[in-house]
Scaffold this motif. Structure first.
Motif, PDB file in Angstrom:
ATOM      1  N   VAL A  47     -16.626   2.027   1.047  1.00 32.03           N
ATOM      2  CA  VAL A  47     -16.764   3.240   0.234  1.00 32.03           C
ATOM      3  C   VAL A  47     -16.120   3.056  -1.140  1.00 32.03           C
ATOM      4  O   VAL A  47     -16.695   3.440  -2.160  1.00 32.03           O
ATOM      5  CB  VAL A  47     -16.157   4.455   0.983  1.00 32.03           C
ATOM      6  N   VAL A  48     -14.954   2.436  -1.185  1.00 35.27           N
ATOM      7  CA  VAL A  48     -14.273   2.219  -2.462  1.00 35.27           C
ATOM      8  C   VAL A  48     -15.012   1.171  -3.298  1.00 35.27           C
ATOM      9  O   VAL A  48     -15.183   1.343  -4.507  1.00 35.27           O
ATOM     10  CB  VAL A  48     -12.793   1.820  -2.237  1.00 35.27           C
ATOM     11  N   LYS A  49     -15.446   0.091  -2.675  1.00 39.34           N
ATOM     12  CA  LYS A  49     -16.172  -0.958  -3.408  1.00 39.34           C
ATOM     13  C   LYS A  49     -17.502  -0.449  -3.949  1.00 39.34           C
ATOM     14  O   LYS A  49     -17.968  -0.906  -4.993  1.00 39.34           O
ATOM     15  CB  LYS A  49     -16.408  -2.189  -2.527  1.00 39.34           C
ATOM     16  N   GLU A  50     -18.124   0.485  -3.246  1.00 35.86           N
ATOM     17  CA  GLU A  50     -19.373   1.080  -3.718  1.00 35.86           C
ATOM     18  C   GLU A  50     -19.117   2.187  -4.749  1.00 35.86           C
ATOM     19  O   GLU A  50     -20.056   2.847  -5.193  1.00 35.86           O
ATOM     20  CB  GLU A  50     -20.184   1.632  -2.545  1.00 35.86           C
ATOM     21  N   LYS A  51     -17.849   2.399  -5.073  1.00 31.70           N
ATOM     22  CA  LYS A  51     -17.428   3.388  -6.069  1.00 31.70           C
ATOM     23  C   LYS A  51     -17.867   4.819  -5.729  1.00 31.70           C
ATOM     24  O   LYS A  51     -18.196   5.611  -6.599  1.00 31.70           O
ATOM     25  CB  LYS A  51     -17.908   2.989  -7.460  1.00 31.70           C
ATOM     26  N   MET A  52     -17.854   5.114  -4.425  1.00 30.36           N
ATOM     27  CA  MET A  52     -18.167   6.467  -3.984  1.00 30.36           C
ATOM     28  C   MET A  52     -16.944   7.369  -4.131  1.00 30.36           C
ATOM     29  O   MET A  52     -17.076   8.574  -4.339  1.00 30.36           O
ATOM     30  CB  MET A  52     -18.649   6.456  -2.544  1.00 30.36           C
ATOM     31  N   LEU A  53     -15.766   6.780  -3.988  1.00 29.58           N
ATOM     32  CA  LEU A  53     -14.519   7.490  -4.267  1.00 29.58           C
ATOM     33  C   LEU A  53     -13.482   6.468  -4.700  1.00 29.58           C
ATOM     34  O   LEU A  53     -13.659   5.275  -4.546  1.00 29.58           O
ATOM     35  CB  LEU A  53     -14.034   8.319  -3.071  1.00 29.58           C
ATOM     36  N   LYS A  54     -12.418   6.979  -5.289  1.00 27.57           N
ATOM     37  CA  LYS A  54     -11.338   6.083  -5.702  1.00 27.57           C
ATOM     38  C   LYS A  54     -10.005   6.765  -5.468  1.00 27.57           C
ATOM     39  O   LYS A  54      -9.917   7.986  -5.325  1.00 27.57           O
ATOM     40  CB  LYS A  54     -11.489   5.646  -7.152  1.00 27.57           C
TER      41      LYS A  54
END
Length: 153
Positions: A47-54
Motif C-alpha cells: 500500500v505504501v509503495k503504491e502510494k495509496m497512503l503515507k
C-alpha cells in the motif's frame, strides 16, 4: 506532537502485549501476533509503495516507509485480544466481534489521519482500512483454528 503520540501508542502496545500473554495458551497468542504482523506488514508495504497512503511521521523513518508501531505491534496485539474474546464463540459472534474491532481501529485511524501527520490518505480511504483489517483478522483467526485442529490430530 506526533512523536509524543507515537511513543504513547508504542507504550500502550507494549503494556497490552504484556497483559495479552499472561494466560494460556501462550503459543496461540504468539502465533496470532506473528501471523498478523506478517500479513499486515506485507499488505502495508504494498500500500505504501503504491502510494495509496503515507506515514509522514514514523519510527525508524530512515529504514521503514510503513508504520512499524501499528503493523508490528498495535494491530497484532488487537488481533490477540480479538482471538481471546472469540475463543469459544460461534461463527456469527466471531464475525460480529470482528466488525466491532475493525470499526474501532478504523475510527482511530480516521481521527489520526484527520488531526495528525501520522498518516495521510492519498488514494486510500477508511473503507480500504475497514475491509483490509477485517480480512486480516478473520484470516488469522481461521488460520490459527486450522493449525490447532491439525495439531490435535
Amino acid at each position: 506532537m506526533e512523536r509524543a503520540i507515537l511513543w504513547v501508542l508504542f507504550f500502550i502496545g507494549i503494556v497490552l502485549l504484556f497483559f495479552s500473554l499472561r494466560k494460556p495458551p501462550i503459543k496461540d497468542w504468539i502465533l496470532i501476533f506473528l501471523l498478523n504482523a506478517y500479513l499486515s506488514a506485507f499488505i502495508g508495504h504494498i500500500v505504501v509503495k503504491e502510494k495509496m497512503l503515507k506515514y509522514p511521521v514514523r519510527f525508524l523513518s530512515e529504514y521503514f516507509d510503513e508504520s512499524i508501531v501499528y503493523e508490528y505491534l498495535l494491530f497484532p496485539v488487537v488481533c490477540i485480544y480479538f482471538y481471546q474474546t472469540t475463543y469459544h464463540s460461534r461463527y456469527i459472534s466471531i464475525v460480529f466481534q470482528c466488525v466491532l474491532y475493525t470499526a474501532g481501529l478504523t475510527v482511530i485511524e480516521v481521527v489520526l489521519e484527520k488531526y495528525t501527520d501520522l498518516i495521510s490518505y492519498e488514494t486510500w480511504t477508511w473503507m480500504h482500512t475497514f475491509i483490509s483489517t477485517f480480512i486480516v483478522m478473520i484470516v488469522v483467526r481461521i488460520a490459527v483454528d486450522i493449525i490447532n485442529r491439525l495439531g490435535k490430530e
